[in-house]
Structures are given as C-alpha cells and as structure tokens.
Write a protein that holds these residues in place. Sequence first.
Motif, short mmCIF file in Angstrom:
data_model
loop_
_atom_site.label_atom_id
_atom_site.label_comp_id
_atom_site.label_asym_id
_atom_site.label_seq_id
_atom_site.Cartn_x
_atom_site.Cartn_y
_atom_site.Cartn_z
N ILE A 192 47.13 38.54 49.49
CA ILE A 192 48.34 37.92 48.94
C ILE A 192 48.37 36.41 49.22
N ILE A 193 47.88 35.99 50.38
CA ILE A 193 47.88 34.55 50.69
C ILE A 193 46.91 33.80 49.80
N ARG A 194 45.69 34.34 49.66
CA ARG A 194 44.70 33.67 48.80
C ARG A 194 45.14 33.66 47.35
N ARG A 195 45.76 34.74 46.90
CA ARG A 195 46.22 34.78 45.50
C ARG A 195 47.35 33.77 45.26
N THR A 196 48.21 33.62 46.26
CA THR A 196 49.28 32.63 46.14
C THR A 196 48.70 31.22 46.09
N ASN A 197 47.70 30.97 46.92
CA ASN A 197 47.04 29.66 46.93
C ASN A 197 46.35 29.36 45.60
N ALA A 198 45.77 30.39 45.00
CA ALA A 198 44.97 30.21 43.79
C ALA A 198 45.80 30.16 42.51
N ASN A 199 46.99 30.76 42.53
CA ASN A 199 47.81 30.83 41.33
C ASN A 199 48.42 29.46 41.02
N ASN A 200 48.17 28.94 39.80
CA ASN A 200 48.67 27.61 39.41
C ASN A 200 48.22 26.56 40.45
N HIS A 201 46.92 26.55 40.73
CA HIS A 201 46.42 25.82 41.91
C HIS A 201 46.56 24.30 41.83
N TRP A 202 46.88 23.74 40.66
CA TRP A 202 47.10 22.30 40.59
C TRP A 202 48.52 21.92 41.02
N GLU A 203 49.48 22.83 40.80
CA GLU A 203 50.88 22.45 40.99
C GLU A 203 51.67 23.41 41.87
N ASN A 204 51.01 24.30 42.59
CA ASN A 204 51.75 25.24 43.43
C ASN A 204 52.17 24.58 44.75
N ALA A 205 52.84 25.36 45.60
CA ALA A 205 53.35 24.82 46.87
C ALA A 205 52.23 24.20 47.71
N TRP A 206 51.10 24.91 47.76
CA TRP A 206 49.97 24.46 48.56
C TRP A 206 49.46 23.11 48.07
N ALA A 207 49.30 22.98 46.74
CA ALA A 207 48.81 21.73 46.15
C ALA A 207 49.76 20.58 46.47
N LYS A 208 51.06 20.85 46.30
CA LYS A 208 52.05 19.79 46.55
C LYS A 208 52.06 19.37 48.02
N GLU A 257 56.73 31.84 45.70
CA GLU A 257 55.51 32.08 44.92
C GLU A 257 54.83 33.37 45.34
N SER A 258 54.77 33.63 46.64
CA SER A 258 54.13 34.86 47.11
C SER A 258 54.97 36.08 46.72
N LEU A 259 56.29 35.94 46.79
CA LEU A 259 57.17 37.05 46.39
C LEU A 259 56.95 37.42 44.93
N ALA A 260 56.76 36.41 44.08
CA ALA A 260 56.52 36.66 42.65
C ALA A 260 55.21 37.41 42.43
N LEU A 261 54.29 37.32 43.41
CA LEU A 261 53.00 38.02 43.30
C LEU A 261 53.00 39.35 44.06
N GLY A 262 54.14 39.71 44.65
CA GLY A 262 54.21 41.04 45.25
C GLY A 262 54.78 41.17 46.65
N ALA A 263 54.80 40.07 47.44
CA ALA A 263 55.34 40.17 48.80
C ALA A 263 55.64 38.78 49.33
N GLU A 264 56.77 38.63 50.00
CA GLU A 264 57.14 37.32 50.52
C GLU A 264 56.36 36.98 51.79
N VAL A 265 55.75 35.81 51.78
CA VAL A 265 55.09 35.26 52.97
C VAL A 265 55.64 33.85 53.16
N ARG A 266 56.15 33.56 54.33
CA ARG A 266 56.68 32.23 54.60
C ARG A 266 55.53 31.24 54.78
N GLY A 267 55.69 30.09 54.17
CA GLY A 267 54.67 29.06 54.31
C GLY A 267 54.42 28.68 55.76
#
Length: 210
Positions: free
Chosen positions: A34-50, A68-78
């Motif tokens: 879930i963490i890697r998928r959150t990082n990879a999803n919309n990787h130019w403009e997601n939370a990680w990129a910003k 963003e992680s919740l939208a992919l299935g489970a909430e993970v706090r940054g």
Amino acid sequence: MIEAVIWDFGGVLTTSPFEAFARFESERGLPADIIRRTNANNHWENAWAKFERAEVDLETFDQLFAAESLALGAEVRGKDVLPLLSGDLRPDMVEALRRIATKLKTGCITNNLPANAIGSASGRSLYVAEVMALFDHIIESAKIGLRKPDPRIYRMMVEALGVDPKRCVYLDDLGVNLKPARDMGMTTIKVVNAPQAIAELEAATGLSLR
C-alpha cells in the motif's frame, strides 16, 4: 571512457526502505505494498512528490498521504512512513564509492524530504557526513524543488561535474529514475543488490572496486 559515476542514495548506498515498508504493512495488517502503490500513483503530483520538492509542510504531507492511501484501500499516515526511510549503509557499496572517488568524478542525486535534508538534525543520521564528503557534487530534491525523474535534475548534475552524459554511469534502484539518464546517453545500472551493482560498475568503469 567513463569520467563520472553518479549515485542515488537511498536503496543504493543504503538498504532499500521497501523492506521496512513491507514489515510495517505486515505488522499493522495493511494491504501489501500500500505504501509503494501510494508513492507510485500520480507520481509527479502526489503527496510524496510535493514533499520531496518542499512544496508542502509535514502536516500537509501527513494528511495528503493519508487521503491518497485511503483511496487505494487503507489509510496510512505520512508521519508513520517517514521513520521507515532510513536504511542502513551498505559497507561494500561505500567502499566502491570510495575507490571510484580516487579515480573519477562523483555525484549524488537524491530525492529526499525536508525532514531528511543533509543539513538537518535527523538528516545527519540518514546521510552520513563521511560518505557524503566522497561526492564532488550533491543535488537534493528538497533543496532545489525538483525531483527525479525530471530530466532537468540530471542535466544540472552533468553541468556541475562538467562531463558529457555519455561518459557517465548512473546508479539507482528505481527503473523510472534510470530512464531519463539512459535517454541522455548515460550507462545505467539498476541496483538490485550490492554484489550485482558492484560487478556491473566494475564492468562499466574497468576499476577494481572490492
């Protein structure tokens, strides 16, 4: 003839944070990757990129990553992800860097977070000063507002080192970050583990690195 070797930091000179991500997910009963998928999803403009471009503060990153992680299935706090980033130094990779630094130009391009910037308190444990001193030039995403795989960050490095990209080797553990370097003409090495990376680096440079 290779004149410069350019390195990623995390997952190359240190162990990959992916192992820590997987352990965290397993312990918390979270969906795998879930963490890697959150990082990879919309990787130019997601939370990680910003956050790596220092466009948002820690609180905002924490909230954005959770959404963003919740939208992919489970909430993970940054904020829970950040402590997982500091891998252990790989002594054999550091030795290879040390040997290369005596013969060739060296650079480091790192996507990092403001909390882990090299000059910060937490950054001193993540980026060991002795290792960073081996580089002729260092580019940190959190300091310049650009991050890999933006082609501009690679161009900045070759200009700073004063080398032709075709005479450079670039190492990274992520394929998406290797592509722009390869497109510029660099020899690229995807780091899977230290022995494999060192063998490929020896072949590319003609140097004995062990």
